[in-house]
Design a protein around this motif. Sequence first.
Motif, PDB file in Angstrom:
ATOM      1  N   LYS A 723       0.599  -1.054   0.296  1.00  0.00           N
ATOM      2  CA  LYS A 723      -0.019   0.060  -0.042  1.00  0.00           C
ATOM      3  C   LYS A 723       0.807   1.333  -0.145  1.00  0.00           C
ATOM      4  O   LYS A 723       0.747   2.048  -0.975  1.00  0.00           O
ATOM      5  N   ALA A 724       2.008   0.990   0.589  1.00  0.00           N
ATOM      6  CA  ALA A 724       2.736   2.305   0.460  1.00  0.00           C
ATOM      7  C   ALA A 724       3.508   2.172  -0.987  1.00  0.00           C
ATOM      8  O   ALA A 724       3.952   3.746  -1.334  1.00  0.00           O
ATOM      9  N   PHE A 725       3.289   1.672  -1.573  1.00  0.00           N
ATOM     10  CA  PHE A 725       3.624   1.942  -3.138  1.00  0.00           C
ATOM     11  C   PHE A 725       3.163   2.100  -4.219  1.00  0.00           C
ATOM     12  O   PHE A 725       2.951   3.253  -4.537  1.00  0.00           O
ATOM     13  N   ASN A 726       1.225   1.097  -3.505  1.00  0.00           N
ATOM     14  CA  ASN A 726       0.939   1.086  -4.425  1.00  0.00           C
ATOM     15  C   ASN A 726      -0.517   1.658  -3.890  1.00  0.00           C
ATOM     16  O   ASN A 726      -1.643   1.416  -3.065  1.00  0.00           O
ATOM     17  N   PRO A 727      -0.879   3.049  -3.399  1.00  0.00           N
ATOM     18  CA  PRO A 727      -2.180   3.444  -2.060  1.00  0.00           C
ATOM     19  C   PRO A 727      -3.509   3.170  -2.679  1.00  0.00           C
ATOM     20  O   PRO A 727      -4.295   2.505  -2.344  1.00  0.00           O
ATOM     21  N   SER A 728      -3.593   2.501  -3.816  1.00  0.00           N
ATOM     22  CA  SER A 728      -4.406   2.205  -4.949  1.00  0.00           C
ATOM     23  C   SER A 728      -5.374   1.016  -4.811  1.00  0.00           C
ATOM     24  O   SER A 728      -5.877   0.243  -5.361  1.00  0.00           O
ATOM     25  N   ALA A 729      -3.994  -0.324  -3.993  1.00  0.00           N
ATOM     26  CA  ALA A 729      -3.685  -1.589  -4.491  1.00  0.00           C
ATOM     27  C   ALA A 729      -5.411  -2.040  -4.350  1.00  0.00           C
ATOM     28  O   ALA A 729      -5.564  -1.833  -2.990  1.00  0.00           O
ATOM     29  N   ASP A 730      -5.728  -3.036  -4.561  1.00  0.00           N
ATOM     30  CA  ASP A 730      -6.754  -3.531  -5.004  1.00  0.00           C
ATOM     31  C   ASP A 730      -6.680  -5.121  -3.917  1.00  0.00           C
ATOM     32  O   ASP A 730      -6.422  -6.095  -4.793  1.00  0.00           O
ATOM     33  N   ILE A 731      -5.910  -5.462  -2.876  1.00  0.00           N
ATOM     34  CA  ILE A 731      -5.374  -6.243  -2.221  1.00  0.00           C
ATOM     35  C   ILE A 731      -6.401  -7.647  -1.759  1.00  0.00           C
ATOM     36  O   ILE A 731      -7.056  -7.416  -0.557  1.00  0.00           O
ATOM     37  N   ALA A 732      -7.027  -8.704  -1.882  1.00  0.00           N
ATOM     38  CA  ALA A 732      -8.069  -9.120  -1.635  1.00  0.00           C
ATOM     39  C   ALA A 732      -6.954 -10.618  -0.261  1.00  0.00           C
ATOM     40  O   ALA A 732      -5.868 -10.178  -0.355  1.00  0.00           O
ATOM     41  N   TYR A 733      -7.978 -10.725   0.711  1.00  0.00           N
ATOM     42  CA  TYR A 733      -7.515 -10.724   1.816  1.00  0.00           C
ATOM     43  C   TYR A 733      -7.563 -12.577   1.656  1.00  0.00           C
ATOM     44  O   TYR A 733      -8.024 -12.998   1.728  1.00  0.00           O
ATOM     45  N   ASN A 734      -5.973 -13.050   0.892  1.00  0.00           N
ATOM     46  CA  ASN A 734      -6.208 -14.055   0.332  1.00  0.00           C
ATOM     47  C   ASN A 734      -4.455 -14.532   0.611  1.00  0.00           C
ATOM     48  O   ASN A 734      -3.314 -14.728   0.153  1.00  0.00           O
ATOM     49  N   ALA A 735      -4.413 -15.078   1.725  1.00  0.00           N
ATOM     50  CA  ALA A 735      -2.921 -16.271   2.151  1.00  0.00           C
ATOM     51  C   ALA A 735      -2.402 -17.248   1.879  1.00  0.00           C
ATOM     52  O   ALA A 735      -3.534 -18.035   1.866  1.00  0.00           O
ATOM     53  N   PRO A 736      -2.042 -17.612   1.493  1.00  0.00           N
ATOM     54  CA  PRO A 736      -0.480 -16.947   1.889  1.00  0.00           C
ATOM     55  C   PRO A 736      -0.251 -15.226   0.439  1.00  0.00           C
ATOM     56  O   PRO A 736      -0.591 -15.828  -0.243  1.00  0.00           O
ATOM     57  N   MET A 737       0.921 -14.859   0.807  1.00  0.00           N
ATOM     58  CA  MET A 737       1.113 -13.262   0.564  1.00  0.00           C
ATOM     59  C   MET A 737       2.561 -13.658  -0.272  1.00  0.00           C
ATOM     60  O   MET A 737       3.307 -13.188  -0.233  1.00  0.00           O
ATOM     61  N   THR A 738       1.847 -14.258  -1.216  1.00  0.00           N
ATOM     62  CA  THR A 738       3.501 -14.834  -2.077  1.00  0.00           C
ATOM     63  C   THR A 738       4.638 -14.088  -2.509  1.00  0.00           C
ATOM     64  O   THR A 738       3.645 -12.730  -2.795  1.00  0.00           O
ATOM     65  N   PRO A 739       5.493 -14.217  -3.288  1.00  0.00           N
ATOM     66  CA  PRO A 739       6.295 -13.008  -4.034  1.00  0.00           C
ATOM     67  C   PRO A 739       5.600 -13.007  -5.447  1.00  0.00           C
ATOM     68  O   PRO A 739       4.863 -11.641  -6.399  1.00  0.00           O
ATOM     69  N   GLU A 740       4.533 -13.525  -5.697  1.00  0.00           N
ATOM     70  CA  GLU A 740       4.203 -13.560  -6.937  1.00  0.00           C
ATOM     71  C   GLU A 740       2.673 -12.766  -6.883  1.00  0.00           C
ATOM     72  O   GLU A 740       2.543 -11.425  -7.224  1.00  0.00           O
ATOM     73  N   LYS A 741       1.868 -12.969  -5.412  1.00  0.00           N
ATOM     74  CA  LYS A 741       0.635 -12.067  -5.260  1.00  0.00           C
ATOM     75  C   LYS A 741       0.987 -10.871  -4.687  1.00  0.00           C
ATOM     76  O   LYS A 741       0.667  -9.944  -5.228  1.00  0.00           O
ATOM     77  N   VAL A 742       2.498 -10.413  -4.422  1.00  0.00           N
ATOM     78  CA  VAL A 742       2.810  -9.367  -4.084  1.00  0.00           C
ATOM     79  C   VAL A 742       3.349  -8.457  -5.568  1.00  0.00           C
ATOM     80  O   VAL A 742       2.866  -7.266  -5.446  1.00  0.00           O
ATOM     81  N   LEU A 743       3.888  -8.783  -6.417  1.00  0.00           N
ATOM     82  CA  LEU A 743       3.945  -7.965  -7.235  1.00  0.00           C
ATOM     83  C   LEU A 743       2.836  -7.946  -8.385  1.00  0.00           C
ATOM     84  O   LEU A 743       2.921  -6.614  -8.814  1.00  0.00           O
ATOM     85  N   MET A 744       2.109  -8.971  -8.342  1.00  0.00           N
ATOM     86  CA  MET A 744       0.205  -8.486  -8.413  1.00  0.00           C
ATOM     87  C   MET A 744      -0.151  -7.112  -8.248  1.00  0.00           C
ATOM     88  O   MET A 744      -0.502  -6.340  -9.350  1.00  0.00           O
ATOM     89  N   SER A 745      -0.046  -7.331  -6.761  1.00  0.00           N
ATOM     90  CA  SER A 745      -0.921  -5.665  -6.461  1.00  0.00           C
ATOM     91  C   SER A 745       0.201  -4.655  -6.193  1.00  0.00           C
ATOM     92  O   SER A 745      -0.776  -3.643  -6.374  1.00  0.00           O
ATOM     93  N   LEU A 746       0.835  -5.039  -6.421  1.00  0.00           N
ATOM     94  CA  LEU A 746       2.014  -3.510  -6.740  1.00  0.00           C
ATOM     95  C   LEU A 746       1.364  -2.566  -7.481  1.00  0.00           C
ATOM     96  O   LEU A 746       1.591  -1.839  -8.158  1.00  0.00           O
ATOM     97  N   TYR A 747       0.900  -3.664  -8.978  1.00  0.00           N
ATOM     98  CA  TYR A 747       0.853  -2.956 -10.198  1.00  0.00           C
ATOM     99  C   TYR A 747      -0.604  -2.423 -10.618  1.00  0.00           C
ATOM    100  O   TYR A 747      -0.988  -3.223 -11.908  1.00  0.00           O
TER     101      TYR A 747
END
Length: 756
Positions: A723-747
């Motif tokens: 969120k600090a990088f991409n304040p409008s990131a739309d991140i589902a509450y879906n664990a685990p937060m793998t690097p793939e998921k982080v990367l997708m949500s960054l953009y």
Amino acid sequence: MKNIDSYTHVRGESVYLDDIPLQAGTLFAAAFDSPIAHGKIKSLDTTEAEKSEGVVRIFTANDIPGENQIGGIIPDEELLASTHVHFCGMPIALVIAHSEEQARAAVKKVTVEIEKLEIITDPRFAKEKGELIIPPRTFQIGDTSSAWKDCEYIFEGSTETNGQEHLYIETQGAYAVPQENGAIRIYSSTQGPTAVQRTAARVLNVAMNKIEVDTTRLGGGFGGKEDQATTWGVLCALAAYHLKKPVKYCLHRMEDMRMTGKRHPYSSDFKIGLDKNHKIIAYEATFYQNAGAAADLSPAVMERTLFHCNNSYFIPNVKATAYSCRTHLPPNTAFRGFGGPQGMFVIEAAIDKAAAALNVPASLIQQKNLLKTGDEFPYGQKAESEANECWNKTNEVFNIQQLQKEVADFNATNKLYKKGMAMMPICFGISFTKTLMNQARSLVHVYTDGSVGISTGAVEMGQGVNTKMLQVAAKIFSISPDKIKVNTTNTYRIANTSPTAASAAADLNGRATEIACAAILKRLQQAAAEELKISPDRIEIKDEWIYANGKKTEWDWKKLVLATYVKRISLSELAHYTPPGIHFDPSKEKGHPFAYHVYGTSITTVTVDCLRGVYEIDSVKVVHDFGQSMNTMVDMGQCEGGIVQGIGWMTMEEIVYDKEGKLRSNALSTYKVPDIYSVPKEITIHPLETQKENLAVFQSKAVGEPPLMYGIGAYFALRNAVKAFNPSADIAYNAPMTPEKVLMSLYTSVHDNISK
Ligand code: MTE
Ligand code: HPA
Ligand code: MOS
């Protein structure tokens, strides 16, 4: 005091199942398991396999003399599939050969024809179809339906938490050795020797007194061997029973990953309501537990999810409902936390969602709603809370605001790296939620040379329970630890044991050991009093010397032990312990199920590489409530291990089953667990040493499971960094937060999703 196993561990001398010297004539087993997740067995062909080199015999469901049934809570699971298969990996036949390699080679030659039936892997879909293991349960306090109108803010959402592979270093296994008169000794890598014994007796149709289960130690269990070690113990016993030869089966890693159940994945919905001061007024949650193909421990795990649905927060109006959904995955089972972490993730997600929408830090809502002593849990028990103490101590020791500022400063000056931070308070109830399971026994012998032997129902699996048992005896007798030996866990010495689980093994077996030692001590004091001609209450034993009226005498421990024996007084005791005051009424879903709760607070800080999506856990800083720790080294180890295991579950460990119910993450190349490079750079644990009468041993507190839940903080810290990088990131509450998921949500952003 050091962990008593450390010496043999580092020298490679500790004995695990695979280190037991084999008797001549030992045979080896390997299971043929279902390649299809759901279907009807049309035909099974073992003729080619029988001709395979070294094969002695192949067993199927038809060879079971008793019941083909291993279900513990509900009798819904066959040992060997008879007419239908219910998950990929379900054992269908057991090949016995002269060597392990021959057994496994023959397994490849078994063929089966299965008529496929509908395969369900999704718990919500299972629930829609009415595929429930037990009827749903609801925990309730206050009245949510009338409380919503008092809420200034209401938020709703959904969450997913994935399963988790136990990945004990020692895989599942057993070695069954026939004894005279039809008895069988089973060496089993199990947390529940009695479960193995009871089930073997049931399957073989013999009395329980014919089955001896012996366990030296496990190379890890983490819940995975509470119920699911039974299959392998009983399969070996079945073959040993028929062949009258010793039979051994140690699973290969891929067999283990494919055939055994894991932590339960959950899919959940929440609704949370707050007043204008950020007090949580109402909370509703619905949990869809993915139970897999049979009940196993799922009903108990589901219950603990409900017990921990409010984590360490007081909420006056709560309604939580849980469904245990039958799917065609391997039956999921106990895993450190036992459904508690799954429940706690959802309330943390709800708070996170509210905080984001209200533009306040989640920590503000968390702190404002911490449980206080006297607050009522949704199940009726009143809290004796250390939640605020832990939080405040965390602030005092680590300075939360300062850390928040450091993160903000870093983020203001770095473009492509962002830090995130999250607080995670925890509250975990100690006791088996099934009240009757809270009982333990300890058998203590003092030998005439002054040495001591202890047997309890506790199983050593790396958590240091044997060290703690030894410490209890050393303290009560006031003798040197080298005079004491803790024996293997054996159903002939200690009967009807509860599994080593629920973090309660040290508590329950430790108290039993305390009682046994105290009874022997009393007799020793009596004997000394007679010899020294004073009253027994004037006798004391200190560091192996006898003191009378506070003065050191000529008598030492050894001399007194021998004198007591000569007087024909017993130097042995079998003690029984059951914690007082706990009860629970499932018809009302109210009671006082826990002897006490364990509290703590963590701060997790992470750094995300915003080009690659990879991340590091910078630090986990914790104030943890140990009570009066019995063994700081052991307890710190439990904390560190739990934290890392929790972070693994929340960040990198990703179980993947495909639509056909086949495990895709079926090896260590496709299933990542934390390693030395991915563990937090810093773990600092500050003990909160409360001193209360809390039903554990010597005012300590259970420590095995609770620290795992600090790992949930890593998930929310990662979200905050994104969120600090991409304040409008739309991140589902879906664990685990793998690097793939982080990367997708960054953009991606909320806007992207709406425009799609
Ligand atoms: N620690 C190690 N090293 N290995 C394990 O398998 N299991 C955990 C925890 N710590 C485990 C462990 C689980 S799931 C439980 S319930 C407790 O230990 C059980 O032991 P205790 O009751 O003695 O705490
Ligand atoms: N915790 C862990 N294991 C269990 C429990 C529990 O509450 N109940 C039955 N097995
Ligand atoms: Mo632990 S999950 O209670 O074995």
